[in-house]
Design a protein around this motif. Structure first.
Motif, PDB file in Angstrom:
ATOM      1  N   ASP A   1      -4.068  78.018 -71.978  1.00 63.50           N
ATOM      2  CA  ASP A   1      -4.060  78.718 -70.710  1.00 63.50           C
ATOM      3  C   ASP A   1      -5.139  79.287 -70.457  1.00 63.50           C
ATOM      4  O   ASP A   1      -5.721  80.243 -70.883  1.00 63.50           O
ATOM      5  CB  ASP A   1      -2.970  79.570 -70.696  1.00 63.50           C
ATOM      6  CG  ASP A   1      -2.718  80.191 -69.669  1.00 63.50           C
ATOM      7  OD1 ASP A   1      -3.444  80.152 -68.497  1.00 63.50           O
ATOM      8  OD2 ASP A   1      -1.736  80.863 -69.392  1.00 63.50           O
TER       9      ASP A   1
ATOM     10  N   TYR B   1      -8.391  82.341 -66.596  1.00 58.44           N
ATOM     11  CA  TYR B   1      -9.420  83.285 -66.101  1.00 58.44           C
ATOM     12  C   TYR B   1     -10.943  82.577 -66.218  1.00 58.44           C
ATOM     13  O   TYR B   1     -11.967  83.240 -66.258  1.00 58.44           O
ATOM     14  CB  TYR B   1      -9.459  84.697 -66.699  1.00 58.44           C
ATOM     15  CG  TYR B   1      -7.995  85.143 -66.407  1.00 58.44           C
ATOM     16  CD1 TYR B   1      -7.867  86.002 -65.309  1.00 58.44           C
ATOM     17  CD2 TYR B   1      -6.866  85.146 -67.181  1.00 58.44           C
ATOM     18  CE1 TYR B   1      -6.944  86.670 -64.947  1.00 58.44           C
ATOM     19  CE2 TYR B   1      -5.785  85.799 -66.972  1.00 58.44           C
ATOM     20  CZ  TYR B   1      -5.395  86.535 -65.653  1.00 58.44           C
ATOM     21  OH  TYR B   1      -4.516  87.053 -65.362  1.00 58.44           O
TER      22      TYR B   1
ATOM     23  N   THR C   1      -5.345  77.753 -63.035  1.00 57.02           N
ATOM     24  CA  THR C   1      -4.583  78.194 -61.426  1.00 57.02           C
ATOM     25  C   THR C   1      -5.708  78.460 -60.648  1.00 57.02           C
ATOM     26  O   THR C   1      -6.871  78.596 -61.187  1.00 57.02           O
ATOM     27  CB  THR C   1      -3.891  79.436 -61.906  1.00 57.02           C
ATOM     28  OG1 THR C   1      -3.321  79.948 -60.673  1.00 57.02           O
ATOM     29  CG2 THR C   1      -4.787  80.322 -62.574  1.00 57.02           C
TER      30      THR C   1
END
Ligand SMILES: Cc1ncc(COP(=O)(O)O)c(C=O)c1O
Length: 397
Positions: free
Chosen positions: A209, A212, A239
């Motif tokens: 993931d 950032y 994201t």
């Protein structure tokens, strides 16, 4: 709650009914270091309005239609190109599954992989959004220690061996290698290579993931585990929530095309978020996203320095904290005997708030630590809030 609902909830419903989510609305005067929300003033509202105009001017009715969440065109292609240009990844648009934020991409993968009773490994501490999802799916979450260099591969191997002795194998390792949530640390290059090796040798699937990754403000960039590892051993999640807008609900999962195709069929609501995807595609392909990211890096760098300086100035002896190279979070370890969970109501009375460390562990540890977000607060709030926090810590000592 009406008692009849006790009988109605499914297994998942029962877990959700007993979950606790802190409110997103802070009390009047509260300085909240709770949420990892993007800096509100920098949200690209005008650019998104312009993007909408461009769609209308070009009669882009496709932007209001149903569309598949996987390539070959549109935002999937723009993201595949971005992953190639920024991170050197050889990813085609067919390998990029769009999701409603990284959270729903991760949720989909969890739905497709986890059955009740399965075991999963996860960074400890880790973002509770992910570990909460794993538990909701009925998984047992085994935490693997994160230190200053990220998750420790030796501990991963130990966990695999321990589980093997019980006749179990973990479904995956969930890890946040870059500016980890909540600790702010980065996984070292050596450990990335080691994890890639473990993934290959032990058949361990890694869910990487990198929410950032675009928000680095210091230090040398590091390759993704996805880029180092054998194809198929890692799924990479990203994201646009942190670099465009969380409200547009745009994220993605990258992996082998055949696996991505199966995942895309796995959920009824996994159609493309067509309209916001088209707005974001314009923002990315016109180069404005890159410029915006450069601005965001400056903003978060300034806020992070401000918080580090305030911690240095205000915190009592015995407290320590991480010094991130990017992202939104600083992890504070409290002086001996001070308990972040017990302290929280007192901090709230003093109009400052944080997330106690326990929220990021699955085994009750973390009472001596807390997470501070510097992303959504002003520099002035950082100074005042850290002074308030230091005062309550000192009084608790
Ligand atoms: C590590 C991590 N992953 C994923 C997300 C989810 O982001 P979104 O669903 O908004 O894309 C967050 C949000 O806080 C996060 O911190």
């Amino acid at each position: 709650m009406d008692e009849r609902w006790n009988e109605r909830w499914s297994r998942r419903g029962k877990i959700a009914a007993n979950m606790n989510r802190p409110s997103r609305t802070a009390a009047e005067g509260m300085i909240s270091f709770v949420y990892g929300d993007p800096d509100p003033d920098s949200l690209p509202l005008e650019q998104m309005a312009r993007a909408a105009d461009v769609l209308a001017e070009n009669n882009r009715r496709d932007a209001l239609s149903y569309a598949n969440p996987v390539g070959p065109d549109g935002l999937s292609l723009a993201l595949a190109n971005k992953l190639h240009e920024d991170y050197g990844l050889d990813v085609t648009a067919e390998q990029v599954l769009l999701s409603l934020g990284a959270a729903s991409g991760l949720g989909l993968v969890v739905d497709m992989l986890v059955d009740p009773g399965d075991v999963v490994l996860a960074d400890a501490p880790a973002w509770m959004g992910a570990t909460g999802m794993f538990r909701l799916a009925g998984a047992e979450v085994v935490g693997v220690e994160v230190d200053d260099e990220g998750v420790n591969p030796d501990r991963v191997l130990e966990a695999i061996d321990r589980l093997a002795a019980e006749g179990k194998a973990p479904k995956f390792l969930y890890t946040i290698p870059t500016f980890q949530n909540p600790s702010g640390v980065e996984l070292s290059l050596e450990r990335r290579e080691k994890l890639a090796e473990i993934a290959q040798d032990k058949g361990l699937l890694i869910l990487e993931d990198d929410a950032y990754i675009d928000l680095r403000f210091s230090g040398e960039p590091k390759p993704t585990i996805f880029g180092i590892a054998e194809p198929g051993t890692v799924l990479l999640f990203g994201t646009l929530s942190k670099t465009i807008a969380a409200g547009m609900r745009l994220g993605w999962c990258a992996g082998p095309a055949d696996i991505i195709a199966v995942l895309s069929r796995g959920r009824t609501d996994s159609l493309r978020n067509t309209y916001t995807a088209a707005l974001a595609e314009w923002f990315i392909t016109t180069g404005q996203h890159r410029d915006h990211i450069a601005e965001l890096r400056n903003i978060y760098s300034t806020k992070c320095s401000q918080m580090l300086t305030a911690l240095e100035r205000e915190m009592p002896e015995g407290a320590s904290w991480t010094s991130p190279n990017g992202g939104f979070f600083i992890w504070v370890t409290l002086p001996d005997g001070v308990d972040a969970l017990d302290l929280q109501p007192i901090a709230q009375e003093n109009l400052v708030d944080y997330i106690p460390g326990t929220s990021f562990y699955s085994d009750g540890s973390g009472r001596n630590a807390l997470r501070l977000s510097f992303s959504a607060v002003t520099e002035e709030q950082i100074d005042t809030g850290i002074a308030r926090l230091a005062k309550v810590i000192r009084e608790a000592m």
